[in-house]
Design a protein around this motif. Sequence first.
Motif, PDB file in Angstrom:
ATOM      1  N   ASP B 252       0.851  -1.211  -0.004  1.00 43.65           N
ATOM      2  CA  ASP B 252       0.091  -0.033  -0.150  1.00 43.65           C
ATOM      3  C   ASP B 252       0.839   1.285   0.020  1.00 43.65           C
ATOM      4  OD1 ASP B 252      -2.469  -0.970  -0.161  1.00 43.65           O
ATOM      5  OD2 ASP B 252      -2.587  -1.389   1.831  1.00 43.65           O
ATOM      6  N   CYS B 253       1.711   1.151  -0.726  1.00 43.79           N
ATOM      7  CA  CYS B 253       2.868   2.291  -0.946  1.00 43.79           C
ATOM      8  C   CYS B 253       3.169   2.713  -2.294  1.00 43.79           C
ATOM      9  CB  CYS B 253       4.167   1.974  -0.160  1.00 43.79           C
ATOM     10  SG  CYS B 253       4.152   2.032   1.323  1.00 43.79           S
ATOM     11  N   THR B 254       3.774   3.690  -2.545  1.00 45.10           N
ATOM     12  CA  THR B 254       4.225   4.191  -3.737  1.00 45.10           C
ATOM     13  C   THR B 254       5.523   4.517  -3.654  1.00 45.10           C
ATOM     14  OG1 THR B 254       4.054   5.417  -5.876  1.00 45.10           O
ATOM     15  CG2 THR B 254       3.289   6.678  -3.861  1.00 45.10           C
ATOM     16  N   ILE B 255       6.228   4.823  -4.536  1.00 40.37           N
ATOM     17  CA  ILE B 255       7.674   5.179  -4.578  1.00 40.37           C
ATOM     18  C   ILE B 255       7.887   6.639  -5.228  1.00 40.37           C
ATOM     19  CG2 ILE B 255      10.107   4.745  -5.437  1.00 40.37           C
ATOM     20  CD1 ILE B 255       9.470   1.794  -5.210  1.00 40.37           C
ATOM     21  N   LYS B 256       8.307   7.495  -4.462  1.00 40.73           N
ATOM     22  CA  LYS B 256       8.716   9.085  -5.051  1.00 40.73           C
ATOM     23  C   LYS B 256      10.046   9.522  -4.565  1.00 40.73           C
ATOM     24  CE  LYS B 256       4.243   9.861  -5.966  1.00 40.73           C
ATOM     25  NZ  LYS B 256       4.034   9.862  -7.515  1.00 40.73           N
ATOM     26  N   LEU B 257      10.428  10.232  -5.542  1.00 38.11           N
ATOM     27  CA  LEU B 257      11.620  10.880  -5.162  1.00 38.11           C
ATOM     28  C   LEU B 257      11.463  12.024  -4.296  1.00 38.11           C
ATOM     29  CD1 LEU B 257      14.990  10.855  -5.943  1.00 38.11           C
ATOM     30  CD2 LEU B 257      14.453  12.803  -7.199  1.00 38.11           C
ATOM     31  N   LEU B 258      12.010  12.229  -3.101  1.00 36.76           N
ATOM     32  CA  LEU B 258      11.563  13.012  -1.930  1.00 36.76           C
ATOM     33  C   LEU B 258      12.825  13.910  -1.760  1.00 36.76           C
ATOM     34  CD1 LEU B 258       9.635  10.789   0.485  1.00 36.76           C
ATOM     35  CD2 LEU B 258       8.631  12.270  -1.278  1.00 36.76           C
ATOM     36  N   ALA B 259      12.496  15.223  -1.492  1.00 36.29           N
ATOM     37  CA  ALA B 259      13.575  15.891  -1.053  1.00 36.29           C
ATOM     38  C   ALA B 259      13.144  16.287   0.471  1.00 36.29           C
ATOM     39  CB  ALA B 259      13.588  17.547  -1.665  1.00 36.29           C
ATOM     40  N   ILE B 260      13.858  15.899   1.435  1.00 30.41           N
ATOM     41  CA  ILE B 260      13.401  15.875   2.993  1.00 30.41           C
ATOM     42  C   ILE B 260      14.093  16.660   3.691  1.00 30.41           C
ATOM     43  CG2 ILE B 260      13.052  14.280   4.880  1.00 30.41           C
ATOM     44  CD1 ILE B 260      12.966  11.977   3.030  1.00 30.41           C
ATOM     45  N   CYS B 261      13.760  17.666   4.352  1.00 27.87           N
ATOM     46  CA  CYS B 261      14.309  18.741   5.264  1.00 27.87           C
ATOM     47  C   CYS B 261      13.890  18.744   6.601  1.00 27.87           C
ATOM     48  CB  CYS B 261      14.303  20.041   4.756  1.00 27.87           C
ATOM     49  SG  CYS B 261      14.877  20.232   3.007  1.00 27.87           S
ATOM     50  N   GLU B 262      14.681  18.126   7.607  1.00 29.57           N
ATOM     51  CA  GLU B 262      13.922  17.841   8.825  1.00 29.57           C
ATOM     52  C   GLU B 262      14.865  18.506   9.904  1.00 29.57           C
ATOM     53  OE1 GLU B 262      11.912  13.684   9.403  1.00 29.57           O
ATOM     54  OE2 GLU B 262      14.076  13.568   9.064  1.00 29.57           O
ATOM     55  N   ARG B 263      14.006  18.850  11.146  1.00 32.11           N
ATOM     56  CA  ARG B 263      14.980  19.523  12.457  1.00 32.11           C
ATOM     57  C   ARG B 263      14.822  18.185  12.889  1.00 32.11           C
ATOM     58  NH1 ARG B 263      14.529  24.529  14.878  1.00 32.11           N
ATOM     59  NH2 ARG B 263      12.993  25.405  13.494  1.00 32.11           N
ATOM     60  N   VAL B 264      15.917  17.504  13.465  1.00 36.36           N
ATOM     61  CA  VAL B 264      16.418  16.349  14.133  1.00 36.36           C
ATOM     62  C   VAL B 264      17.333  16.470  15.264  1.00 36.36           C
ATOM     63  CG1 VAL B 264      17.154  14.018  13.927  1.00 36.36           C
ATOM     64  CG2 VAL B 264      16.334  15.170  11.955  1.00 36.36           C
ATOM     65  N   THR B 265      16.690  15.959  16.493  1.00 36.30           N
ATOM     66  CA  THR B 265      17.358  15.923  17.616  1.00 36.30           C
ATOM     67  C   THR B 265      18.305  14.986  17.750  1.00 36.30           C
ATOM     68  OG1 THR B 265      15.663  17.063  18.817  1.00 36.30           O
ATOM     69  CG2 THR B 265      17.402  16.306  19.939  1.00 36.30           C
ATOM     70  N   ASP B 266      19.969  15.200  17.999  1.00 41.88           N
ATOM     71  CA  ASP B 266      20.717  14.006  17.953  1.00 41.88           C
ATOM     72  C   ASP B 266      20.960  13.459  19.567  1.00 41.88           C
ATOM     73  OD1 ASP B 266      22.318  15.743  19.709  1.00 41.88           O
ATOM     74  OD2 ASP B 266      23.701  16.083  17.989  1.00 41.88           O
ATOM     75  N   ASP B 267      21.621  12.387  19.529  1.00 43.93           N
ATOM     76  CA  ASP B 267      21.957  11.599  20.853  1.00 43.93           C
ATOM     77  C   ASP B 267      22.228  12.631  22.054  1.00 43.93           C
ATOM     78  OD1 ASP B 267      21.464   9.562  19.360  1.00 43.93           O
ATOM     79  OD2 ASP B 267      23.644   8.671  19.387  1.00 43.93           O
ATOM     80  N   THR B 268      22.925  13.677  21.786  1.00 43.54           N
ATOM     81  CA  THR B 268      23.206  14.640  22.754  1.00 43.54           C
ATOM     82  C   THR B 268      22.189  15.700  23.096  1.00 43.54           C
ATOM     83  OG1 THR B 268      24.406  16.291  21.379  1.00 43.54           O
ATOM     84  CG2 THR B 268      25.539  14.247  21.957  1.00 43.54           C
ATOM     85  N   GLY B 269      21.163  15.667  22.350  1.00 46.98           N
ATOM     86  CA  GLY B 269      20.111  16.489  22.625  1.00 46.98           C
ATOM     87  C   GLY B 269      20.205  17.766  21.834  1.00 46.98           C
ATOM     88  N   ARG B 270      20.835  17.804  20.994  1.00 42.43           N
ATOM     89  CA  ARG B 270      21.293  19.003  20.197  1.00 42.43           C
ATOM     90  C   ARG B 270      20.375  18.967  18.776  1.00 42.43           C
ATOM     91  NH1 ARG B 270      27.006  21.888  18.184  1.00 42.43           N
ATOM     92  NH2 ARG B 270      25.961  23.719  17.481  1.00 42.43           N
ATOM     93  N   GLU B 271      19.980  20.192  18.451  1.00 44.09           N
ATOM     94  CA  GLU B 271      19.228  20.071  17.275  1.00 44.09           C
ATOM     95  C   GLU B 271      19.971  20.036  15.863  1.00 44.09           C
ATOM     96  OE1 GLU B 271      16.164  23.397  17.327  1.00 44.09           O
ATOM     97  OE2 GLU B 271      14.644  21.874  17.972  1.00 44.09           O
ATOM     98  N   ARG B 272      19.733  19.442  15.119  1.00 43.33           N
ATOM     99  CA  ARG B 272      20.606  19.406  13.865  1.00 43.33           C
ATOM    100  C   ARG B 272      19.380  19.491  12.625  1.00 43.33           C
ATOM    101  NH1 ARG B 272      25.891  17.471  14.015  1.00 43.33           N
ATOM    102  NH2 ARG B 272      26.275  17.162  16.051  1.00 43.33           N
ATOM    103  N   VAL B 273      19.831  19.742  11.434  1.00 43.52           N
ATOM    104  CA  VAL B 273      19.000  19.938  10.451  1.00 43.52           C
ATOM    105  C   VAL B 273      19.629  18.481   9.449  1.00 43.52           C
ATOM    106  CG1 VAL B 273      18.998  20.897   8.066  1.00 43.52           C
ATOM    107  CG2 VAL B 273      18.956  22.349  10.157  1.00 43.52           C
ATOM    108  N   SER B 274      18.760  17.942   8.969  1.00 47.64           N
ATOM    109  CA  SER B 274      19.075  16.772   8.116  1.00 47.64           C
ATOM    110  C   SER B 274      18.369  17.333   6.548  1.00 47.64           C
ATOM    111  CB  SER B 274      18.272  15.453   8.481  1.00 47.64           C
ATOM    112  OG  SER B 274      18.161  14.583   7.465  1.00 47.64           O
ATOM    113  N   ALA B 275      19.134  17.157   5.621  1.00 42.98           N
ATOM    114  CA  ALA B 275      18.544  17.312   4.272  1.00 42.98           C
ATOM    115  C   ALA B 275      19.038  16.300   3.352  1.00 42.98           C
ATOM    116  CB  ALA B 275      19.181  18.905   3.700  1.00 42.98           C
ATOM    117  N   ARG B 276      17.964  15.518   2.665  1.00 42.16           N
ATOM    118  CA  ARG B 276      18.491  14.549   1.983  1.00 42.16           C
ATOM    119  C   ARG B 276      17.466  14.373   0.755  1.00 42.16           C
ATOM    120  NH1 ARG B 276      15.959  12.867   7.077  1.00 42.16           N
ATOM    121  NH2 ARG B 276      14.728  11.394   6.874  1.00 42.16           N
TER     122      ARG B 276
END
Lengths: 443, 443
Positions: B252-276
Amino acid sequence: MSSEQASGLVPERTLGIAVLGLGNVGSEVVRLLTAHADELQARVGARLEIKGIAVRNVSPDRGVPVELLTDDPAALVSRDDVDIVVEVFGGIEPVRTLILNALNSGKSVVTANKALLADYTGELAAVADAADLDLYFEAAVAGAIPVVRPLMQSLAGDRVKRVVGIVNGTTNFILSAMGETGADYAETLAEASRLGYAEADPTADVEGFDAAAKAAILASIAFHTRVTASDVYREGISEISAEDLASAADLDCTIKLLAICERVTDDTGRERVSARVYPALLPNAHPLSAVNGAFNAVVVEAEAAGRLMFYGQGAGGAPTASAVLGDLVSAARNKVHGGKGPDESTYAKLPVMSIGDTPTRYYVRMEVADRTGVLAAVAQEFANHGVSISTVRQSGLADAATLVVVTHRAPDDALSKTVAALTSRDFVNTVTSVIRLEGTSEE
Amino acid sequence: MSSEQASGLVPERTLGIAVLGLGNVGSEVVRLLTAHADELQARVGARLEIKGIAVRNVSPDRGVPVELLTDDPAALVSRDDVDIVVEVFGGIEPVRTLILNALNSGKSVVTANKALLADYTGELAAVADAADLDLYFEAAVAGAIPVVRPLMQSLAGDRVKRVVGIVNGTTNFILSAMGETGADYAETLAEASRLGYAEADPTADVEGFDAAAKAAILASIAFHTRVTASDVYREGISEISAEDLASAADLDCTIKLLAICERVTDDTGRERVSARVYPALLPNAHPLSAVNGAFNAVVVEAEAAGRLMFYGQGAGGAPTASAVLGDLVSAARNKVHGGKGPDESTYAKLPVMSIGDTPTRYYVRMEVADRTGVLAAVAQEFANHGVSISTVRQSGLADAATLVVVTHRAPDDALSKTVAALTSRDFVNTVTSVIRLEGTSEE
């Protein structure tokens, strides 16, 4: 922050904010202003400081420092240390006077008040423009969904042809639920009230007044023409039955309360604006048909941009506050850096087209005598009024039949006269439903 | 227009426009500026007058007055009578130098150049901000769809958590077509080229470079952090097979080329940006899954606004020109009324998270020996790397079986190490596909 600021040599610049109203939206505006104070300061270039919050009854249990509360909004908006007024009271008076006083004393204004704007944008914008102040109102239409700014700015170099929106969450929740459960209108409205999706007096929502105010605002900014609530033709959803939704599904359609703003060319070749709100059949292939529950969405069709859709939460404290804060940052940046947001633009001055002249399509369901010649007689009535039929479906047994007629586009007057004529003919037992059809390729 | 202007007592104000490039977008920009000249004047408060159009080869058959054409863009952008430069050449040099020269000589700039912006926004914006000039670039991301302005202005008071977009029409056309027809990648790419949806050299599109440039721009403005193209992890769609799409449909899925930009918290609790950017399985219930063909759409999730979606035509001459013209009107209004658009805002300076640390979900399809204990051994490899399995599907006959494993979220490093380990085990004949899974509630 420059090193001088960091070291305290240059005093931090502050902008004073007055908030009028502390309901769902106002509380969330205050919360965001407090929680995101540092980020907002970095974005604006000045600290946003709440100077006061106007409420009806000052009491210490409102979740904000009681010393910020006041029951004298007039005094608050005229304070010298207030630079921007955020109005989330709602209603016409005393808000209209408060906003005028704020503008007259040099404050920019951010408001979420659709009812006020639908009738008084002209008056308010004239004062704001003359004083080089901002009047922002993104939150007045479709909550958090950016629609006003895209229409006024992103599409400012394009020519908008049509704006069609689901802009009232209550009616969309009710129609979606009726479609899913097969329950009737009254039962579903009661359930919506129980769940908090409908107000104690749901009239403004279910009779389309709320959507009509938004249609007036959308039509005004899309077509650079002043359109007020009284220019908007309006029907509500209270006559929509479970049978209508089932019948729509048979036609691969759903039923949505639509706010429609169109640039239409009349018989004489002159451009006019049509603004109207009514429940309409919408093909399931149309992007708005999948917008369910309390969500809102607005489709904009422009000459160069083509069809755009904006989708999201159209109501609620936090989403509406997000839109208010976006406007507040714009107004604050203008206070810091100079400049102002777009003026009211009404140069086009397009006349409003009456509903009678507006081309629409009709879905007509009727109970007819099941005898030879009835279909021909029904078809003749449509032809008599110059209305061309697109499809006919007949079903029935014994000596009565259900006839569903879907027409091509014709002036609404011709369609309504056809229905009136059918009602008076003896072979028509009853006209069960008349609903317009929108969103087909025939437009 | 005031009565003095109408009577000719006050000379009409004019703003000079230089257009760099006369391809699909440039031609449409020139056409709209000409066809809508009166409306644009009413909106801006000044007449927009094209002073020159820079092209590689001046010739009389370009569909515009030949006297406007020049092959000397450097001279054009430094002309005293040019107030705003519209850049639709594309490429890095000489465009970067031209834009710097334009800004240094007092001109505001509107550009659609995503590749340039993905690497040089910092340099260009610093010059623009210092000189109080505008640098607008709505057209660089998702064509006519307003995304840049909503992120920079409408959501300026909110906190963006995630931006996920289908921002490349070529790859979306190919993946949609593969899903519909069951054809393989090479065949579908050839068909896309034939229909004009893919360029002669499709590398920038199909390998995700175009989407990565847009992801860099989106991440920068969403998170107030400078993100350049090299910060964006990137995979293209050339490894996606017809079998992958069929297998996705089973889930029940499709496949799309996605541009993903996220605010993610790392192991140390620090906010980082993920762009992929990568092709990902997306549940059919996700609003982006229904975005097919050459259309683009961007979903923005913000703390207060909730989930918003913007949908429309992401490429093409007219839609892109619509976005350029919207920016041009903003820049022109600022020239007339003072003020400027939002500065580059990089105060947050969030570090970029490497793909290895980024939490994602994996879909892994493999051919395994069909014997007792294999499933347990496979599961053990996932457990060895701390990866939790969500679902397993096994199908097969004789002595080989197909195993499809979908994981819960884990750092991408742990997932890729699991796959490497599986590949080396004798009971795994081959790992057929590894695709990430996005857009589930597990995020």
